[in-house]
Design a protein around this motif. Structure first.
Motif, PDB file in Angstrom:
ATOM      1  N   GLN A   1      34.204  42.438  53.609  1.00  0.00           N
ATOM      2  CA  GLN A   1      33.212  41.666  52.853  1.00  0.00           C
ATOM      3  C   GLN A   1      32.377  42.578  51.969  1.00  0.00           C
ATOM      4  OE1 GLN A   1      31.350  39.823  56.220  1.00  0.00           O
ATOM      5  NE2 GLN A   1      32.342  37.853  55.812  1.00  0.00           N
ATOM      6  N   ILE A   2      32.030  43.744  52.486  1.00  0.00           N
ATOM      7  CA  ILE A   2      31.279  44.710  51.686  1.00  0.00           C
ATOM      8  C   ILE A   2      32.127  45.166  50.504  1.00  0.00           C
ATOM      9  CG2 ILE A   2      30.283  47.037  51.694  1.00  0.00           C
ATOM     10  CD1 ILE A   2      29.416  46.468  54.606  1.00  0.00           C
ATOM     11  N   ASN A   3      33.420  45.429  50.748  1.00  0.00           N
ATOM     12  CA  ASN A   3      34.312  45.822  49.657  1.00  0.00           C
ATOM     13  C   ASN A   3      34.384  44.741  48.584  1.00  0.00           C
ATOM     14  OD1 ASN A   3      34.947  48.354  50.596  1.00  0.00           O
ATOM     15  ND2 ASN A   3      36.960  47.794  51.371  1.00  0.00           N
ATOM     16  N   ILE A   4      34.478  43.481  48.988  1.00  0.00           N
ATOM     17  CA  ILE A   4      34.547  42.382  48.024  1.00  0.00           C
ATOM     18  C   ILE A   4      33.267  42.332  47.197  1.00  0.00           C
ATOM     19  CG2 ILE A   4      34.664  39.858  47.756  1.00  0.00           C
ATOM     20  CD1 ILE A   4      37.351  41.261  48.497  1.00  0.00           C
ATOM     21  N   LEU A   5      32.115  42.464  47.851  1.00  0.00           N
ATOM     22  CA  LEU A   5      30.843  42.439  47.128  1.00  0.00           C
ATOM     23  C   LEU A   5      30.725  43.616  46.163  1.00  0.00           C
ATOM     24  CD1 LEU A   5      28.365  41.313  49.931  1.00  0.00           C
ATOM     25  CD2 LEU A   5      29.211  39.963  47.996  1.00  0.00           C
ATOM     26  N   LEU A   6      31.144  44.794  46.599  1.00  0.00           N
ATOM     27  CA  LEU A   6      31.082  45.972  45.721  1.00  0.00           C
ATOM     28  C   LEU A   6      32.045  45.842  44.540  1.00  0.00           C
ATOM     29  CD1 LEU A   6      30.724  48.861  48.314  1.00  0.00           C
ATOM     30  CD2 LEU A   6      28.984  48.024  46.708  1.00  0.00           C
ATOM     31  N   VAL A   7      33.250  45.337  44.801  1.00  0.00           N
ATOM     32  CA  VAL A   7      34.209  45.128  43.712  1.00  0.00           C
ATOM     33  C   VAL A   7      33.678  44.067  42.747  1.00  0.00           C
ATOM     34  CG1 VAL A   7      36.504  44.199  43.161  1.00  0.00           C
ATOM     35  CG2 VAL A   7      36.256  45.957  44.906  1.00  0.00           C
TER      36      VAL A   7
ATOM     37  N   MET B   1      44.390  34.513  41.134  1.00  0.00           N
ATOM     38  CA  MET B   1      45.806  34.693  40.795  1.00  0.00           C
ATOM     39  C   MET B   1      46.348  36.010  41.334  1.00  0.00           C
ATOM     40  SD  MET B   1      46.906  31.994  39.328  1.00  0.00           S
ATOM     41  CE  MET B   1      45.854  31.134  40.474  1.00  0.00           C
ATOM     42  N   GLY B   2      45.543  37.067  41.250  1.00  0.00           N
ATOM     43  CA  GLY B   2      45.959  38.361  41.806  1.00  0.00           C
ATOM     44  C   GLY B   2      46.126  38.294  43.315  1.00  0.00           C
ATOM     45  N   GLY B   3      45.170  37.665  43.992  1.00  0.00           N
ATOM     46  CA  GLY B   3      45.245  37.535  45.451  1.00  0.00           C
ATOM     47  C   GLY B   3      46.437  36.709  45.889  1.00  0.00           C
ATOM     48  N   LEU B   4      46.669  35.580  45.217  1.00  0.00           N
ATOM     49  CA  LEU B   4      47.810  34.722  45.572  1.00  0.00           C
ATOM     50  C   LEU B   4      49.141  35.411  45.271  1.00  0.00           C
ATOM     51  CD1 LEU B   4      46.501  31.242  44.357  1.00  0.00           C
ATOM     52  CD2 LEU B   4      46.659  32.091  46.720  1.00  0.00           C
ATOM     53  N   SER B   5      49.214  36.122  44.143  1.00  0.00           N
ATOM     54  CA  SER B   5      50.450  36.858  43.801  1.00  0.00           C
ATOM     55  C   SER B   5      50.722  37.946  44.826  1.00  0.00           C
ATOM     56  CB  SER B   5      50.334  37.495  42.414  1.00  0.00           C
ATOM     57  OG  SER B   5      50.120  36.535  41.435  1.00  0.00           O
ATOM     58  N   GLY B   6      49.686  38.712  45.159  1.00  0.00           N
ATOM     59  CA  GLY B   6      49.843  39.771  46.155  1.00  0.00           C
ATOM     60  C   GLY B   6      50.235  39.219  47.509  1.00  0.00           C
ATOM     61  N   ASN B   7      49.637  38.097  47.877  1.00  0.00           N
ATOM     62  CA  ASN B   7      49.963  37.457  49.145  1.00  0.00           C
ATOM     63  C   ASN B   7      51.427  37.025  49.162  1.00  0.00           C
ATOM     64  OD1 ASN B   7      50.199  34.875  50.906  1.00  0.00           O
ATOM     65  ND2 ASN B   7      48.314  35.848  51.624  1.00  0.00           N
TER      66      ASN B   7
ATOM     67  N   LEU C   1      43.097  43.741  46.907  1.00  0.00           N
ATOM     68  CA  LEU C   1      42.164  43.543  48.012  1.00  0.00           C
ATOM     69  C   LEU C   1      42.350  42.237  48.770  1.00  0.00           C
ATOM     70  CD1 LEU C   1      38.839  44.864  46.471  1.00  0.00           C
ATOM     71  CD2 LEU C   1      40.269  45.956  48.200  1.00  0.00           C
ATOM     72  N   LEU C   2      42.867  41.217  48.112  1.00  0.00           N
ATOM     73  CA  LEU C   2      42.913  39.888  48.728  1.00  0.00           C
ATOM     74  C   LEU C   2      44.286  39.493  49.259  1.00  0.00           C
ATOM     75  CD1 LEU C   2      40.762  37.936  46.097  1.00  0.00           C
ATOM     76  CD2 LEU C   2      39.999  39.166  48.139  1.00  0.00           C
ATOM     77  N   PHE C   3      45.305  40.290  49.017  1.00  0.00           N
ATOM     78  CA  PHE C   3      46.678  39.924  49.353  1.00  0.00           C
ATOM     79  C   PHE C   3      46.893  39.647  50.836  1.00  0.00           C
ATOM     80  CE2 PHE C   3      46.689  44.409  50.250  1.00  0.00           C
ATOM     81  CZ  PHE C   3      47.527  44.523  51.346  1.00  0.00           C
ATOM     82  N   ASP C   4      46.113  40.284  51.678  1.00  0.00           N
ATOM     83  CA  ASP C   4      46.342  40.224  53.122  1.00  0.00           C
ATOM     84  C   ASP C   4      45.584  39.084  53.803  1.00  0.00           C
ATOM     85  OD1 ASP C   4      47.701  41.216  55.301  1.00  0.00           O
ATOM     86  OD2 ASP C   4      46.150  42.665  55.838  1.00  0.00           O
ATOM     87  N   PHE C   5      44.869  38.263  53.029  1.00  0.00           N
ATOM     88  CA  PHE C   5      44.060  37.185  53.587  1.00  0.00           C
ATOM     89  C   PHE C   5      44.813  35.866  53.542  1.00  0.00           C
ATOM     90  CE2 PHE C   5      40.256  39.681  51.759  1.00  0.00           C
ATOM     91  CZ  PHE C   5      40.250  40.532  52.847  1.00  0.00           C
ATOM     92  N   ASP C   6      44.319  34.877  54.298  1.00  0.00           N
ATOM     93  CA  ASP C   6      44.886  33.538  54.181  1.00  0.00           C
ATOM     94  C   ASP C   6      44.347  32.894  52.896  1.00  0.00           C
ATOM     95  OD1 ASP C   6      42.340  32.358  54.671  1.00  0.00           O
ATOM     96  OD2 ASP C   6      42.715  32.282  56.810  1.00  0.00           O
TER      97      ASP C   6
END
Length: 186
Positions: free
Chosen positions: A5-11, A54-60, A124-129
């Motif tokens: 969560q900290i990484n997401i906020l910093l990014v 789109m980046g998160g869904l593609s990575g996932n 950063l988001l590829f590994d999440f649901d």
């Protein structure tokens, strides 16, 4: 607060600083009314959200169906985004942008300041649901909108816009470099 969560906020902050620099350049160069400012705020926030999603869904999708995305790859992408942002600050020479803020100008500016969110979302988001990818993308977009609105408010008080815009890119790039290194060695 958890590390991711900290990484997401910093990014989100790092990506929003790039948008803030462009917003300040628009605000000092173009006479903007409230409706135009609102369009820019919405455009920058929406495209930060959209590209991160789109980046998160593609990575996932790639991570689940083709090959596992490693921390080394994720860290390297974030690190390269940081270098790109620092490079933008280095080569930035304009003080103010004088533009007529038509619909297409606002869309192109929104896309141009947000395209790096695609790589950030992918890394950063590829590994999440899916729900968490959406939620974190929304956070990225909201922070971009808030920082963009704040940039419009403070631009009237800042005299050396090129200096502020350049250092916003440097700070954002430095944040991404640190997150990239942290992700690489996690």
């Amino acid at each position: 607060m958890e590390g991711s969560q900290i990484n997401i906020l910093l990014v989100a902050l790092a990506l929003a600083l790039d948008a803030a620099g462009v917003t300040m350049a628009i605000g000092c160069g173009t006479k903007t009314n409230a409706a135009e400012k609102l369009k820019v705020v919405f455009s920058f926030g929406f495209f930060q959200f959209f590209f991160a999603l789109m980046g998160g869904l593609s990575g996932n999708y790639i991570d689940r169906n083709f090959f596992t995305i490693s921390n080394y790859f994720s860290g390297a992408v974030i690190f390269l985004l940081g270098i790109f942002l620092i490079r933008e600050g280095y080569k930035n020479g304009e003080e103010c942008i004088y533009r007529r803020l038509s619909f297409w100008t606002v869309v192109v500016l929104g896309v141009s300041v947000s395209i790096d969110a695609l790589g950030a979302g992918f890394s950063l988001l590829f590994d999440f649901d899916y729900a968490l990818i959406f939620q974190d993308s929304l956070v990225i977009g909201l922070i971009a909108s808030i920082i963009t609105a704040a940039a419009f408010r403070i631009v009237v008080y800042i005299k050396h816009i090129a200096l502020v815009e350049k250092y916003a890119d440097y700070v954002g790039g430095f944040i991404l470099l640190l997150i990239g290194i942290n992700t690489f060695f996690a």
